[in-house]
Design a protein around this motif. Structure first.
Motif, PDB file in Angstrom:
ATOM      1  N   GLU A 147       1.032  -1.402   0.094  1.00 21.52           N
ATOM      2  CA  GLU A 147       0.070  -0.068   0.029  1.00 21.52           C
ATOM      3  C   GLU A 147       0.587   1.437   0.051  1.00 21.52           C
ATOM      4  O   GLU A 147       0.362   2.376   0.195  1.00 21.52           O
ATOM      5  N   ILE A 148       2.036   1.089  -0.277  1.00 25.90           N
ATOM      6  CA  ILE A 148       3.017   2.105  -0.075  1.00 25.90           C
ATOM      7  C   ILE A 148       2.716   2.909  -1.756  1.00 25.90           C
ATOM      8  O   ILE A 148       3.041   2.392  -2.639  1.00 25.90           O
ATOM      9  N   GLU A 149       2.734   4.383  -1.444  1.00 31.80           N
ATOM     10  CA  GLU A 149       2.637   4.988  -2.788  1.00 31.80           C
ATOM     11  C   GLU A 149       3.717   5.020  -3.420  1.00 31.80           C
ATOM     12  O   GLU A 149       4.835   5.053  -3.153  1.00 31.80           O
ATOM     13  N   GLU A 150       3.365   5.023  -4.742  1.00 35.05           N
ATOM     14  CA  GLU A 150       4.382   5.163  -5.888  1.00 35.05           C
ATOM     15  C   GLU A 150       5.140   6.392  -5.591  1.00 35.05           C
ATOM     16  O   GLU A 150       4.774   7.286  -5.736  1.00 35.05           O
ATOM     17  N   GLY A 151       6.537   6.157  -5.696  1.00 29.85           N
ATOM     18  CA  GLY A 151       7.404   7.368  -5.659  1.00 29.85           C
ATOM     19  C   GLY A 151       7.754   7.872  -4.351  1.00 29.85           C
ATOM     20  O   GLY A 151       8.492   8.834  -4.269  1.00 29.85           O
ATOM     21  N   SER A 152       7.200   7.413  -3.217  1.00 31.85           N
ATOM     22  CA  SER A 152       7.454   7.724  -2.027  1.00 31.85           C
ATOM     23  C   SER A 152       8.595   7.222  -1.585  1.00 31.85           C
ATOM     24  O   SER A 152       9.090   6.022  -1.909  1.00 31.85           O
ATOM     25  N   VAL A 153       9.424   8.007  -0.716  1.00 34.11           N
ATOM     26  CA  VAL A 153      10.913   7.504  -0.351  1.00 34.11           C
ATOM     27  C   VAL A 153      10.632   7.378   1.345  1.00 34.11           C
ATOM     28  O   VAL A 153      10.193   8.378   1.959  1.00 34.11           O
ATOM     29  N   THR A 154      11.071   6.209   1.734  1.00 30.64           N
ATOM     30  CA  THR A 154      10.896   6.152   3.296  1.00 30.64           C
ATOM     31  C   THR A 154      12.414   5.582   3.710  1.00 30.64           C
ATOM     32  O   THR A 154      13.327   5.215   2.716  1.00 30.64           O
ATOM     33  N   LEU A 155      12.514   5.533   5.087  1.00 32.60           N
ATOM     34  CA  LEU A 155      13.829   5.173   5.487  1.00 32.60           C
ATOM     35  C   LEU A 155      14.571   3.848   4.816  1.00 32.60           C
ATOM     36  O   LEU A 155      15.606   3.830   4.552  1.00 32.60           O
ATOM     37  N   LEU A 156      13.775   2.841   4.520  1.00 32.99           N
ATOM     38  CA  LEU A 156      14.308   1.552   4.178  1.00 32.99           C
ATOM     39  C   LEU A 156      13.807   1.290   2.537  1.00 32.99           C
ATOM     40  O   LEU A 156      13.869   0.260   2.232  1.00 32.99           O
ATOM     41  N   SER A 157      13.155   2.300   1.672  1.00 32.53           N
ATOM     42  CA  SER A 157      12.780   2.286   0.546  1.00 32.53           C
ATOM     43  C   SER A 157      13.913   1.610  -0.593  1.00 32.53           C
ATOM     44  O   SER A 157      13.483   0.996  -1.476  1.00 32.53           O
ATOM     45  N   PRO A 158      15.115   1.729  -0.294  1.00 33.64           N
ATOM     46  CA  PRO A 158      16.118   1.124  -1.297  1.00 33.64           C
ATOM     47  C   PRO A 158      16.337  -0.499  -1.088  1.00 33.64           C
ATOM     48  O   PRO A 158      16.927  -0.973  -2.107  1.00 33.64           O
ATOM     49  N   TYR A 159      15.927  -1.100  -0.166  1.00 31.68           N
ATOM     50  CA  TYR A 159      16.037  -2.500   0.184  1.00 31.68           C
ATOM     51  C   TYR A 159      15.016  -3.357   0.054  1.00 31.68           C
ATOM     52  O   TYR A 159      13.874  -3.118  -0.002  1.00 31.68           O
ATOM     53  N   ARG A 160      15.285  -4.522  -0.756  1.00 26.23           N
ATOM     54  CA  ARG A 160      14.326  -5.571  -0.856  1.00 26.23           C
ATOM     55  C   ARG A 160      14.653  -6.652   0.062  1.00 26.23           C
ATOM     56  O   ARG A 160      15.782  -7.301   0.164  1.00 26.23           O
ATOM     57  N   VAL A 161      13.449  -7.148   0.773  1.00 31.09           N
ATOM     58  CA  VAL A 161      13.699  -8.052   1.757  1.00 31.09           C
ATOM     59  C   VAL A 161      13.040  -9.352   1.219  1.00 31.09           C
ATOM     60  O   VAL A 161      11.723  -9.137   0.854  1.00 31.09           O
ATOM     61  N   LEU A 162      13.503 -10.429   1.556  1.00 34.09           N
ATOM     62  CA  LEU A 162      12.672 -11.931   1.028  1.00 34.09           C
ATOM     63  C   LEU A 162      12.569 -12.405   2.378  1.00 34.09           C
ATOM     64  O   LEU A 162      13.381 -12.740   3.490  1.00 34.09           O
ATOM     65  N   ASP A 163      10.969 -12.525   2.864  1.00 33.16           N
ATOM     66  CA  ASP A 163      10.535 -12.948   4.133  1.00 33.16           C
ATOM     67  C   ASP A 163      10.282 -14.393   4.081  1.00 33.16           C
ATOM     68  O   ASP A 163       8.951 -14.616   3.536  1.00 33.16           O
ATOM     69  N   LEU A 164      11.184 -15.449   4.738  1.00 35.09           N
ATOM     70  CA  LEU A 164      10.817 -16.819   4.473  1.00 35.09           C
ATOM     71  C   LEU A 164      10.409 -17.259   5.704  1.00 35.09           C
ATOM     72  O   LEU A 164      10.303 -18.619   6.097  1.00 35.09           O
ATOM     73  N   THR A 165       9.780 -16.333   6.819  1.00 32.89           N
ATOM     74  CA  THR A 165       9.506 -16.592   8.013  1.00 32.89           C
ATOM     75  C   THR A 165       8.097 -17.220   7.978  1.00 32.89           C
ATOM     76  O   THR A 165       7.414 -17.204   6.923  1.00 32.89           O
ATOM     77  N   ASP A 166       7.404 -17.470   9.057  1.00 30.05           N
ATOM     78  CA  ASP A 166       5.988 -17.517   9.250  1.00 30.05           C
ATOM     79  C   ASP A 166       5.507 -16.971  10.282  1.00 30.05           C
ATOM     80  O   ASP A 166       6.185 -15.877  10.843  1.00 30.05           O
ATOM     81  N   ASP A 167       4.475 -17.638  11.150  1.00 28.15           N
ATOM     82  CA  ASP A 167       4.306 -17.049  12.182  1.00 28.15           C
ATOM     83  C   ASP A 167       5.287 -16.910  13.145  1.00 28.15           C
ATOM     84  O   ASP A 167       5.221 -16.060  14.235  1.00 28.15           O
TER      85      ASP A 167
END
Length: 157
Positions: free
Chosen positions: A10-30
């Motif tokens: 839901e992050i707006e296109e073009g918005s810049v936030t603290l960690l916006s340059p980073y891609r995270v793969l989340d292989l966790t579960d609960d």
């Protein structure tokens, strides 16, 4: 991002936030979904990797209107909003190859499971960092990698 990844952020296109340059793969579960959620709320692009049938969290209540359904889990909604998601069967060569493809373009990988579980299934640090040496690999365990309680389960909460 590959076209087979579903992006429900839901992050707006073009918005810049603290960690916006980073891609995270989340292989966790609960057992570790709060960590990925926190990174997503700070602006990182987080991709939840789900097994066929969905994460365990999708089957945890409470459910919307009390109807038990993986698409109505409030637990899953709460801790996975802001994340994109993809279903990969990491028990297959194809699924592990797709994970490797995603890891090449990732900055961080989050795992949560018993010590040695990711390595045994073929997506430990060595396997993923072989093609992306700069990858930050986070293996969350509630009681460490060794010791008498190392195999006890708990969540990151």
């Amino acid at each position: 991002m590959p076209d087979w990844v579903t992006d429900d952020t839901e992050i707006e296109e073009g918005s810049v936030t603290l960690l916006s340059p980073y891609r995270v793969l989340d292989l966790t579960d609960d057992r570790g979904q709060l960590a990925g959620h926190t990174l997503a709320m700070l602006g990182a692009e987080v991709i939840a990797i789900e097994p066929p049938g969905g994460q365990r969290a999708r089957h945890l209540g409470p459910f919307v209107d009390g109807v038990r359904d993986p698409e109505r889990s409030l637990d899953h909604w709460a801790f996975n909003r802001g994340k994109a998601s993809v279903v990969l069967d990491l028990d297959t060569d194809e699924g592990r190859a797709q994970l490797q493809e995603l890891a090449v373009g990732a900055d961080i990988v989050l795992t949560a499971g018993r010590p040695g579980e990711a390595e045994a299934r073929g997506y430990g640090y060595e396997e993923l960092a072989a093609r992306n040496p700069a990858l930050v690999y986070v293996a969350m365990t509630p009681f460490g990698l060794t010791g008498p309680k190392a195999h006890w389960e708990a969540t990151d909460l």
